[in-house]
Scaffold this motif. Structure first.
Motif, PDB file in Angstrom:
ATOM      1  N   GLU A 126       0.834  -1.208   0.000  1.00  0.00           N
ATOM      2  CA  GLU A 126       0.000   0.000   0.000  1.00  0.00           C
ATOM      3  C   GLU A 126       0.867   1.256   0.000  1.00  0.00           C
ATOM      4  O   GLU A 126       0.525   2.265  -0.610  1.00  0.00           O
ATOM      5  N   ASP A 127       2.001   1.174   0.683  1.00  0.00           N
ATOM      6  CA  ASP A 127       2.902   2.320   0.700  1.00  0.00           C
ATOM      7  C   ASP A 127       3.396   2.625  -0.721  1.00  0.00           C
ATOM      8  O   ASP A 127       3.398   3.785  -1.155  1.00  0.00           O
ATOM      9  N   VAL A 128       3.785   1.590  -1.468  1.00  0.00           N
ATOM     10  CA  VAL A 128       4.243   1.812  -2.847  1.00  0.00           C
ATOM     11  C   VAL A 128       3.094   2.362  -3.704  1.00  0.00           C
ATOM     12  O   VAL A 128       3.282   3.309  -4.484  1.00  0.00           O
ATOM     13  N   LEU A 129       1.910   1.789  -3.543  1.00  0.00           N
ATOM     14  CA  LEU A 129       0.771   2.261  -4.350  1.00  0.00           C
ATOM     15  C   LEU A 129       0.464   3.719  -4.042  1.00  0.00           C
ATOM     16  O   LEU A 129       0.184   4.520  -4.941  1.00  0.00           O
ATOM     17  N   ARG A 130       0.533   4.086  -2.771  1.00  0.00           N
ATOM     18  CA  ARG A 130       0.212   5.468  -2.392  1.00  0.00           C
ATOM     19  C   ARG A 130       1.293   6.429  -2.896  1.00  0.00           C
ATOM     20  O   ARG A 130       0.977   7.537  -3.328  1.00  0.00           O
ATOM     21  N   ARG A 131       2.565   5.989  -2.838  1.00  0.00           N
ATOM     22  CA  ARG A 131       3.609   6.859  -3.386  1.00  0.00           C
ATOM     23  C   ARG A 131       3.425   6.978  -4.900  1.00  0.00           C
ATOM     24  O   ARG A 131       3.714   8.011  -5.493  1.00  0.00           O
ATOM     25  N   GLY A 132       2.891   5.920  -5.504  1.00  0.00           N
ATOM     26  CA  GLY A 132       2.581   5.987  -6.936  1.00  0.00           C
ATOM     27  C   GLY A 132       1.511   7.031  -7.227  1.00  0.00           C
ATOM     28  O   GLY A 132       1.631   7.835  -8.153  1.00  0.00           O
ATOM     29  N   VAL A 133       0.481   7.048  -6.422  1.00  0.00           N
ATOM     30  CA  VAL A 133      -0.605   8.029  -6.617  1.00  0.00           C
ATOM     31  C   VAL A 133      -0.066   9.454  -6.481  1.00  0.00           C
ATOM     32  O   VAL A 133      -0.476  10.372  -7.203  1.00  0.00           O
ATOM     33  N   ALA A 134       0.903   9.624  -5.571  1.00  0.00           N
ATOM     34  CA  ALA A 134       1.446  10.969  -5.310  1.00  0.00           C
ATOM     35  C   ALA A 134       2.120  11.565  -6.547  1.00  0.00           C
ATOM     36  O   ALA A 134       2.381  12.770  -6.591  1.00  0.00           O
TER      37      ALA A 134
END
Ligand SMILES: O=C(O)/C=C/c1cccc(O)c1
Length: 505
Positions: A126-134
């Motif tokens: 989830e951390d990688v996905l959220r940094r992706g969204v950023a």
């Protein structure tokens, strides 16, 4: 990405509403995947999430090659790979530990360009996905915010929400709202659609443990303990993480079991407190359900809001990520006016039978783990001590959806070949349609036809690399038109079918 704060304050009640193309309700892995895919296309996306941060404990632990391919399409595969552990597959053993069924997976990279099976730790993913969204400025995140009203209208949906930290009421409008808001989805309740019940509802204890010392004897395979006295699943996680899922029985003291110290007696056949600390023990009821309708006008469902599965195939989150990939390109085309809104109907018609195929198989596997009649599951030879049987993985087909040209393979997900220049097909093509052709067939096509395909947004790939030739040989086609989610829109064996493909774009 904009986050809550002065850059994009919520309108006070009565003030003008913020306008978005898509509102995603729920910021778990499925909401984050959808926000990545929409953000990459510049879609004005509002993500609303009740919690302040991602859930800190693991839920899903496994995803497959097709899902890694979707992460690749988000540009996140390289960031995700180091936080995974490649899985060698699943063993089914009886109460005495004897191997009955072998569902081992190859450890080499497979046809999709990735390993067939990965374990992961959900908070890290989830951390990688959220940094992706950023990365995407068109995505706005509002955390600690709860939607309390949806007002669908002719041109869009009004959303009313409350900021949970201060009670402020805000509003926004979106042309479409996607409920990625889990099994108790508010959006599903607004749609008012019942779930079809596929018959499996069981309470299991889920325990996540952190090994204090190496226990290589526990093994790398997932183990399904087909022990009718106490069916259980062991999953090797990343690093020192290990999970046990244990069926609950009449008379179990649920309150005691849900406390880590209460779970030790059920773990005793595998580990003791000298081996591990327990991160959590929780009781879940595993369900098997699929929403009857996934879209009502401008409201759509994805992930657990649309379906729930017992975990035995490790496919719960995978199905939600597939939903996001199927829906994102359709929303993009409809929002850009490149396709009629009816394209969105194909989201549920394609996804529902696919996910139902996986859930039915998970229910079957659940029955097998629970069975007292092993002879109904494996041959007498296996039971008499012969070699274990092999389990063949299901790969359900999409239901009916868009198709053009020669439609025999429409909806299939072909392999991802490496091109002559060494690139994986999807990296070369990006989030667009791709016309993949044999070079000699492409050379004979009228320039006007190729120009029309390119002008309508298809990337033209005429490549004689072995993987491309093998893919077209397998399809029995000269060319194939792949959708942005890499499923087949249609194929062509001749010029007329190629013209039909171009016309469909
Ligand atoms: O295929 C795997 O490696 C893991 C499958 C899995 C994950 C979680 C729970 C299960 O019963 C199976």
């Amino acid at each position: 990405m904009a986050t809550e704060g002065p850059a994009m304050p919520a309108a006070a009640d009565g003030a003008a509403a913020m306008e978005f193309d898509v509102a995603v309700i729920g910021y778990g892995p499925v909401g984050a995947a959808l926000a990545n895919l929409l953000g990459a296309q510049g879609v004005r996306t509002l993500v609303i999430e009740r919690e302040a941060a991602a859930y800190h404990l693991p839920r899903a632990v496994h995803f497959d090659d097709e899902v890694m391919r979707i992460f690749q399409s988000m540009g996140l595969a390289e960031a995700i790979l180091p936080i995974t552990h490649v899985s060698p597959g699943t063993h089914f053993v009886d109460g005495a530990g004897r191997l009955l069924l072998d569902w081992s997976r190859p450890m080499a990279v497979g046809p999709q360009g990735w390993n067939v099976s990965y374990r992961f730790h959900q908070p890290e993913l989830e951390d990688v996905l959220r940094r992706g969204v950023a990365r995407w400025p068109s995505v706005t995140l509002r955390a600690r915010t709860e939607v309390f009203a949806l007002e669908p209208g002719a041109d869009g949906v009004g959303l009313r929400f409350e900021e949970l930290s201060n009670g402020r009421i805000g509003r926004a409008t979106a042309r479409y709202v996607v409920g990625c808001d889990g099994a108790r989805s508010l959006v599903r309740r607004w749609i008012g659609e019942p779930m079809d019940d596929l018959g499996f509802h069981e309470r299991w204890l889920v325990v996540d443990a952190l090994l204090r010392r190496p226990r290589p004897d526990l093994g790398d395979h997932t183990v399904q303990h087909c022990d009718p006295a106490r069916p259980a699943t062991y999953v090797r996680g990343t690093g020192n993480r290990r999970r046990w899922e244990i069926a609950l029985r009449e008379g179990d003291d649920l309150a005691a079991l849900a406390r880590p110290e209460g779970a030790w007696p059920l773990l005793a056949r595998w580990i003791t407190p000298e081996d591990a600390v327990l991160e959590r023990a929780a009781i879940y009821t595993f369900h098997s359900t699929v929403a009857r309708r996934w879209r009502e006008g401008r409201l759509l469902l994805a992930g657990d809001a649309a379906h729930q599965t017992p975990p035995f195939l490790g496919q719960g989150m995978c199905a939600g990520i597939r939903d996001a990939a199927n829906l994102a390109w359709k929303l993009v085309r409809v929002l850009r006016g490149e396709a009629p809104e009816s394209l969105l109907d194909s989201y549920g018609s394609e996804r529902a039978p696919h996910v139902e195929g996986y859930i039915r198989e998970a229910v079957r596997i659940g029955g097998l783990i629970n069975t007292t009649a092993m002879e109904a599951v494996v041959s007498g030879d296996v039971l008499r001590g012969g070699a274990a049987e092999r389990l063949v993985a299901v790969r359900p087909a999409l239901g009916p959806g868009p198709a053009a040209g020669w439609t025999a393979h429409a909806g299939r997900l072909p392999p991802q070949p490496r091109l002559g220049n060494g690139a994986l097909l999807d990296d070369h093509v990006g989030p667009r349609f791709a016309a993949v052709m044999r070079p000699e067939f492409a050379a004979g096509l009228p320039h006007a036809l190729l120009d029309r395909l390119a002008a309508r947004g298809a990337v033209l790939v005429a490549d004689a690399a072995p993987g491309v030739t093998a893919m077209l040989d397998d399809l029995g086609a000269q060319a194939v038109l792949l959708r942005p989610d890499r499923h087949v829109l249609g194929a062509a064996r001749d010029l007329d079918e190629m013209r039909a493909l171009a016309a469909a774009l």
